[in-house]
Design an enzyme around this catalytic site. Structure first.
Site, short mmCIF file in Angstrom:
data_model
loop_
_atom_site.label_atom_id
_atom_site.label_comp_id
_atom_site.label_asym_id
_atom_site.label_seq_id
_atom_site.Cartn_x
_atom_site.Cartn_y
_atom_site.Cartn_z
N ARG A 62 0.86 -1.18 0.00
CA ARG A 62 0.00 0.00 0.00
C ARG A 62 0.90 1.23 0.00
O ARG A 62 1.71 1.41 0.91
CB ARG A 62 -0.92 -0.01 1.23
CG ARG A 62 -1.75 1.25 1.33
CD ARG A 62 -2.72 1.26 2.51
NE ARG A 62 -3.33 2.57 2.55
CZ ARG A 62 -3.29 3.42 3.57
NH1 ARG A 62 -2.72 3.07 4.72
NH2 ARG A 62 -3.83 4.61 3.49
N HIS A 112 -2.99 10.94 0.43
CA HIS A 112 -2.48 10.73 1.80
C HIS A 112 -1.91 12.06 2.27
O HIS A 112 -0.70 12.21 2.46
CB HIS A 112 -1.44 9.60 1.81
CG HIS A 112 -1.21 8.97 3.16
ND1 HIS A 112 -1.39 7.62 3.39
CD2 HIS A 112 -0.83 9.50 4.35
CE1 HIS A 112 -1.11 7.35 4.67
NE2 HIS A 112 -0.76 8.47 5.27
N GLU A 144 -7.45 8.36 6.05
CA GLU A 144 -7.79 9.01 7.31
C GLU A 144 -8.31 10.44 7.13
O GLU A 144 -7.66 11.40 7.53
CB GLU A 144 -6.57 9.03 8.25
CG GLU A 144 -6.04 7.65 8.56
CD GLU A 144 -5.05 7.65 9.73
OE1 GLU A 144 -4.68 8.73 10.19
OE2 GLU A 144 -4.67 6.55 10.18
N ASN A 158 -7.54 1.65 9.44
CA ASN A 158 -6.25 1.82 10.12
C ASN A 158 -6.48 1.62 11.60
O ASN A 158 -7.38 2.25 12.18
CB ASN A 158 -5.68 3.22 9.88
CG ASN A 158 -5.14 3.39 8.48
OD1 ASN A 158 -5.14 2.46 7.67
ND2 ASN A 158 -4.66 4.59 8.18
N TYR A 198 -4.47 1.24 15.45
CA TYR A 198 -3.24 1.23 16.24
C TYR A 198 -3.48 0.97 17.72
O TYR A 198 -2.72 0.28 18.38
CB TYR A 198 -2.53 2.59 16.13
CG TYR A 198 -1.90 2.85 14.77
CD1 TYR A 198 -0.57 2.51 14.54
CD2 TYR A 198 -2.63 3.44 13.74
CE1 TYR A 198 0.02 2.74 13.31
CE2 TYR A 198 -2.04 3.68 12.51
CZ TYR A 198 -0.72 3.33 12.29
OH TYR A 198 -0.15 3.56 11.07
N GLU A 207 -3.48 -0.16 7.92
CA GLU A 207 -2.30 0.21 8.71
C GLU A 207 -2.43 -0.41 10.08
O GLU A 207 -3.52 -0.40 10.67
CB GLU A 207 -2.18 1.73 8.91
CG GLU A 207 -1.72 2.50 7.71
CD GLU A 207 -1.62 4.01 7.98
OE1 GLU A 207 -1.39 4.43 9.13
OE2 GLU A 207 -1.81 4.77 7.00
C1 BGP Z 1 -1.44 7.31 10.52
C2 BGP Z 1 -1.02 7.81 9.16
C3 BGP Z 1 0.33 7.37 8.75
C4 BGP Z 1 1.34 7.28 9.87
C5 BGP Z 1 0.80 6.73 11.19
C6 BGP Z 1 1.69 7.02 12.38
O1 BGP Z 1 -2.34 8.22 11.08
O2 BGP Z 1 -1.94 7.41 8.17
O3 BGP Z 1 0.75 8.20 7.68
O4 BGP Z 1 2.06 8.42 9.99
O5 BGP Z 1 -0.47 7.23 11.48
O6 BGP Z 1 1.26 8.16 13.03
P1 BGP Z 1 2.13 9.41 13.54
O7 BGP Z 1 3.11 9.73 12.49
O8 BGP Z 1 1.16 10.49 13.75
O9 BGP Z 1 2.77 8.96 14.82
#
Ligand code: BGP
Length: 480
Positions: free
Chosen positions: A88, A133, A178, A318, A320, A387
């Protein structure tokens, strides 16, 4: 069935379906560099980081980044070595259309992406393309950016160019990455490019135009390209899992409100055509209290609702981390407007392990819950995790146990979600390699590969997690 998955302490051996797609992700501004080479136009991140270097933790920018514009062949070698089924990445709008305008196409930019896509396909790696993006051509920002409805036509033109140029080789498209971050960080909190702070209005206006643009691109594909190209178009929505802080009805309702304000803001629109009821009600009520004569949340017309509804062939998520949500009577006075509109209290548990990034607590259980929630709320769509990853801050540490444990535990929970009946068909790590992480610059390391940013060659070195993601190790995660 390929034996993919067996936790060390799990005697039952878990398997992923044979056609499950494992991949990894990047984004143009975060890796390409070559910010002004071969005809590329300036974008809002070029402009923002050059104008305000002090806003990025290490005063850095993406001028060179991982230099992937020159090193894409090496990147594909890394992907081959990982054995992934998909990659991706995003296309930089201003590398294809330097001013954002489809009248002028930058052939060198076209050649770059064409070469990358061809090389990926020659190696049986499916390109999964994000069209936007976060890197809007600066010329379009100067005309109002996402706050002005003219952008919908511009995005349509851009989308048509991409489908026409690359669509014969691409199955998986995403219009936006996002959108909440584009709009909230870019136009309400003002922490990301273009750094606009218009609380309570701009992020809603931005999202309105983003959703219209998304729908326009989906329809363009449907009307003009689907019959010959047979690909899929959708959007990537970011999500935390929002866990109620208690079993009380108030906290359960507050958590659901938060999910609707974050994920439903976009998902409800593309699945049902409009914003979630709870958003409409709360924002209208607060707007009235504040003396506005109409809601700060713009309204879609009946025709627009019909047009936006159903503009998804699948959905990108995405994921996390998670947070705890508690009901409150009234938000603190200094709460940002969007958060006041949502009106809940959000925090994390001290029991959840930290990562290198303040917002990212390690919560493997959350991915299973989030996948189940998305599946249940939106009628069991096809889902791909677009992600998932974790950061640390020590660039010299190639033995990244934190990342191995993170992937093992999140994948285990994702696998459980498949048993729960969720139709998740792919998983994508963030990220292929250490990169420019927006406002934290090069200080946060998310990569399976480390990149030496002090060497002109931007040397890539595999971390332990790369070997792990490739085929499992002492943790026996998976083998192909
Ligand atoms: C997501 C984004 C990515 C990446 C990731 C890590 O929100 O799509 O591009 O950067 O987060 O987050 P950060 O860089 O804000 O710590």
């Amino acid at each position: 069935v390929t034996k993919i998955f067996c936790l060390a302490d799990d005697v039952s051996n878990k398997y992923f379906p044979e056609d499950f797609m494992f991949g990894t992700a990047t984004a143009a501004y975060q890796i390409e560099g070559a910010w002004n080479e071969d005809g590329k136009g300036e974008n809002i991140w070029d402009n923002y980081t050059h104008g305000h270097p002090e806003l990025v933790t290490d005063n850095s920018n993406g001028d060179v980044a991982c230099d992937s514009y020159h090193k894409y062949k090496e990147d594909v070698e890394l992907l081959k070595d990982l054995g992934v089924q998909h990659y991706r990445f995003s296309i930089a709008w201003s590398r294809i259309l330097p001013t954002g305008d489809a009248d002028v196409i930058n052939e060198a930019g076209v050649a770059y992406y064409r070469n990358l896509i061809t090389l990926l396909r020659e190696n049986n790696i499916q390109p999964m393309i994000t069209m936007y993006h976060w890197d809007l051509p600066q010329a379009l920002q100067d005309q109002g950016g996402w706050l002005d409805e003219f952008i919908v036509d511009k995005f349509e033109e851009y989308a048509r160019v991409l489908f026409r140029l690359f669509g014969d080789q691409v199955t998986y498209w995403f219009t936006f990455n996002e959108p909440k971050q584009t709009c909230l960080l870019g136009y309400e909190y003002g922490s990301n490019a273009p750094g606009i702070k218009e609380p309570g209005i701009a992020s809603y206006q931005c999202s309105h135009n983003v959703l219209k643009s998304h729908a326009r691109a989906w329809h363009i594909y449907d009307d003009e390209f689907r019959s010959t190209q047979n690909g899929k178009v959708s959007i990537v929505i970011d999500s935390n899992w929002f866990e109620p802080n208690s079993d009380s009805e108030e906290d359960q309702t507050a958590a659901e409100t938060k999910r609707q304000f974050v994920f439903g803001w976009y998902a409800n629109a593309i699945f049902h055509g409009d914003y979630p009821e709870i958003m409409k009600t709360r924002i209208a009520k607060r707007s009235e209290l504040e003396g506005f004569n109409q809601s700060r949340l713009p309204e879609f017309t009946e025709d627009e609702i019909a047009y936006i509804k159903g503009t998804h062939d699948y959905i990108g998520v995405n994921f996390y981390t998670s947070s705890l949500i508690k009901a409150i009577d009234e938000p603190d006075i200094d709460t940002p407007t969007y958060d006041k509109d949502c009106g809940i209290s959000e925090f994390t548990s001290p029991d959840w392990p930290d990562s290198g990034t303040s917002w990212l607590k390690i919560t493997p259980f959350g991915i299973r819950k989030q996948l189940n929630w998305v599946s249940k709320t939106y009628n069991n769509p096809d889902i791909v995790i677009t992600e998932n990853g974790v950061s640390d801050i020590d660039s010299s540490n190639l033995d990244d146990e934190i990342r191995i444990n993170y992937y093992r535990d999140y994948l285990s929970n994702l696998r459980d979600a498949i048993d729960d009946g969720v139709k998740v068909f792919g998983y994508t790590t963030w990220s292929l390699m250490d990169d420019f992480e927006w406002m934290t610059g090069y200080t946060q390391k998310f990569g399976l590969y480390s990149v030496d940013f002090s060497s002109p060659n931007r040397t890539r070195t595999p971390k332990s997690s790369a070997a792990y993601y490739k085929k499992g190790d002492k943790y026996t995660l998976f083998s192909r």
